[in-house]
Enzyme design. Structure first.
Site: not given
Ligand code: PMP
Length: 411
Positions: A122, A199, A202, A225
């Protein structure tokens, strides 16, 4: 077999019609819905106990502080960290990963060093490292993926070398639905004296996570999430590393003494929590963890697995539907990305919304992954504990209906 999902009733938002159809919410990788229990407990906190934390001696300040710190202890237990000092409240996974890059990275990365990530990251686990590498004249390396969208572990062995200082990988992809072997990656990283950052945005909502067992050095995730509020997240870090790291934000809460021309820092974890924190957000995370524990992460995994076992073959069976990521339902996190040939994914998602089915379309904050796969965007369905087999069937039917609609519309 599914429709005795006992948790669904806890999510009143799901009980509505969208475009005259019963809503099917399949955008859980973007954010999850909140159970009644969490919402009402947070409302009660505001009704009865809210005040700023840490500073006051009055009763509400004490109650608020107690609940805020109790939430931290729930997080500690939930991810099996060794101490509350290792649990830093942040705004979310993005904020947590930036904190590591700006503090640990700024101190420890030098010209010629290497940082290793993968093609499935991401942007939150990519841009902080990319920008750090640019600032420091370090090299950013990408681990390749196998044909079915798994991390190529042979390539990981090749890319992680004695020059590597940081390895940072998602435990679970927000596009491909794969779980990455981060424990093995931590061992490889450590054998080269690099730190392992995970990270977990998910993974934490979907599977049991034990940071001590993973032996990762840092672990980041977001509350929203996993059924808590937005604007709250966690950075776990090993205490001995956090002790040595400089704060990146300065102000109230994070200091010990402030003199005219110098200051000293508070102890962990507050050294990294400058300013008034997201008090109710942290408390909501504590209650969300209570809820997750009452459901059981193994039950969440079983529910998702049953849905994926059922729906993946059906999706693979639809003519002109291209499904990305593993075609084998085993060990799947319930995130499925797909495209209908000849149709832009935004049109597909709009078509599905007309049928009451909420999915996301776009690059999913993973543009280098899209480029790697030769795509500009995908549609993505992602399941969570309140989803059922009939939700999955509604997705399949809605894709077929959208396909027909556009076929007829363009004839
Ligand atoms: N890493 C992953 C794998 C994600 O799916 C996300 C959110 N889509 C994030 C990081 C970032 O999370 P946030 O926007 O809540 O900071």
């Amino acid at each position: 077999m599914d429709n005795n999902n006992v948790w669904r009733k806890d999510f009143p938002i799901l009980d509505q019609k969208v475009n005259d159809e019963d809503l099917v919410y399949l955008d859980n990788a973007a954010t999850t819905q909140k159970p009644k229990d969490v919402m009402s407990k947070v409302a009660n906190f505001y009704y009865s106990d809210y005040a700023n934390v840490h500073r006051g001696v009055h009763t509400l300040a004490e109650r608020s502080t107690e609940q805020f710190e109790a939430a931290r202890e729930k997080v500690r237990k939930f991810i099996n960290a060794n101490s509350d000092k290792e649990v830093i409240f942040t705004k979310g996974a993005t904020n947590s990963l930036n904190l590591v890059a700006q503090s640990y990275g700024e101190e420890n990365i030098h010209e010629g060093d290497e940082i290793v990530i993968s093609y499935m990251e991401h942007h939150s686990n990519l841009i902080p490292w990319q920008q750090l590498a640019l600032r420091k004249k370090a090299t950013l390396k990408y681990i390749e993926l196998t044909d079915d969208g798994q991390l190529d572990m042979d390539d990981a062995q090749r890319k992680i070398t004695d020059k590597t200082k940081i390895v940072s990988i998602a435990q679970s992809s927000n596009v491909l639905g794969v779980i990455n072997p981060v424990k093995e990656l931590a061992q490889i990283a450590h054998s080269h004296d690099a730190v392992m950052v995970v990270d977990g945005a998910q993974s934490v909502p979907n599977m049991p996570v034990d940071v001590t067992d993973l032996d990762c050095d840092f672990f980041a995730f977001s509350g929203h999430k996993m059924m808590a509020e937005t604007g709250i997240g966690v950075l776990y870090g090993k205490q001995e590393l956090l002790e040595q790291m400089p704060p990146v934000e300065f102000g109230g809460e994070m200091i010990e003494f402030v003199k005219k021309f110098d200051s000293s820092w508070n102890e962990l974890p507050w050294k990294f929590e400058a300013g008034t924190p997201n008090i109710a957000g942290a408390i909501s995370l504590g209650y969300a963890i209570d809820y997750l524990e009452s459901v059981g992460l193994d039950n969440i995994q079983k529910n998702t697995q049953a849905i994926v076992d059922h729906v993946l073959p059906k999706l693979l069976d639809i003519d002109d539907l291209e499904v990305y990521g593993p075609k084998d339902p085993a060990n799947h996190t319930g995130v499925i990305s797909f495209n209908l040939k000849g149709l832009h994914p935004h049109d597909l998602a709009t078509g599905l919304d007309m049928e009451g089915v909420a999915v996301r379309a776009g690059h999913h904050c993973a543009q280098p992954l899209m480029e790697y796969l030769g795509l500009s965007a995908t549609a993505r369905a992602s399941f969570y504990l309140y989803n059922t087999i009939s939700d999955a069937d509604r997705l399949v039917e809605a894709i077929k209906a959208t396909k027909e609609f556009f076929k007829n519309g363009t004839v």
